[in-house]
Write a protein that holds these residues in place. Structure first.
Motif, short mmCIF file in Angstrom:
data_model
loop_
_atom_site.label_atom_id
_atom_site.label_comp_id
_atom_site.label_asym_id
_atom_site.label_seq_id
_atom_site.Cartn_x
_atom_site.Cartn_y
_atom_site.Cartn_z
N ALA A 29 30.29 -36.22 25.10
CA ALA A 29 29.64 -34.93 25.34
C ALA A 29 29.12 -34.40 24.01
CB ALA A 29 30.64 -33.95 25.94
N THR A 30 27.91 -33.91 24.02
CA THR A 30 27.33 -33.30 22.82
C THR A 30 27.10 -31.82 23.10
OG1 THR A 30 25.14 -33.98 23.56
CG2 THR A 30 26.25 -35.43 22.00
N ILE A 31 28.21 -31.12 23.22
CA ILE A 31 28.14 -29.70 23.56
C ILE A 31 28.77 -28.83 22.48
CG2 ILE A 31 28.02 -30.08 26.05
CD1 ILE A 31 31.02 -29.47 26.18
N GLY A 32 29.02 -29.42 21.31
CA GLY A 32 29.55 -28.65 20.20
C GLY A 32 31.07 -28.55 20.15
N LEU A 33 31.77 -29.30 20.98
CA LEU A 33 33.22 -29.32 20.95
C LEU A 33 33.71 -30.60 20.30
CD1 LEU A 33 34.12 -28.07 24.55
CD2 LEU A 33 34.19 -26.75 22.45
N THR A 34 34.78 -30.49 19.57
CA THR A 34 35.37 -31.68 18.96
C THR A 34 36.06 -32.51 20.05
OG1 THR A 34 37.51 -30.63 18.56
CG2 THR A 34 35.82 -30.42 16.82
N GLU A 35 36.35 -33.76 19.73
CA GLU A 35 37.04 -34.62 20.69
C GLU A 35 38.42 -34.05 21.01
OE1 GLU A 35 38.49 -39.23 21.27
OE2 GLU A 35 37.03 -38.76 19.71
N LYS A 36 39.08 -33.48 20.02
CA LYS A 36 40.39 -32.86 20.25
C LYS A 36 40.27 -31.72 21.27
CE LYS A 36 44.04 -30.33 17.85
NZ LYS A 36 44.48 -29.75 16.59
N ASN A 37 39.23 -30.92 21.14
CA ASN A 37 39.05 -29.80 22.07
C ASN A 37 38.65 -30.28 23.46
OD1 ASN A 37 39.79 -27.91 20.17
ND2 ASN A 37 37.70 -27.49 19.54
N THR A 38 37.79 -31.29 23.55
CA THR A 38 37.44 -31.78 24.88
C THR A 38 38.66 -32.42 25.55
OG1 THR A 38 36.58 -33.89 24.05
CG2 THR A 38 34.98 -32.11 24.43
N ASN A 39 39.53 -33.05 24.78
CA ASN A 39 40.77 -33.59 25.34
C ASN A 39 41.65 -32.47 25.89
OD1 ASN A 39 40.15 -36.27 24.82
ND2 ASN A 39 41.20 -36.28 22.85
#
Length: 80
Positions: free
Chosen positions: A3-13
């Motif tokens: 996802a390229t929505i401005g969230l880090t991988e940690k946050n998307t997790n």
């Protein structure tokens, strides 16, 4: 899919984990509502039958929306 929505991988997790909990709760409620629809009895049978049908249809839409949101941020629903 990333996802390229401005969230880090940690946050998307983290978001995905919370959505997975919501998805599980909604699915349990859907199943119980569907069961109530199938097994309704009594004087208000028709009204209750329609009520539960409307409820499980709304829950189905919510479940679909939550699962799609998980995919949009690059995660699969837990049953995958």
């Amino acid at each position: 899919m990333k996802a390229t929505i401005g969230l880090t991988e940690k946050n998307t997790n983290a978001v995905s984990n919370e959505l997975a909990k919501l998805l599980a709760d909604e699915f349990v409620l859907y199943t119980k509502t569907r069961n109530a629809h199938w097994n309704v009895t009594g004087d208000n049978f028709h009204a209750n039958h329609i009520f539960f049908e409307n409820q499980y249809k709304q829950l189905d839409e919510i479940i679909d929306s939550v699962a799609e949101r998980m995919r949009k941020i690059g995660h699969y629903d837990p049953k995958q």
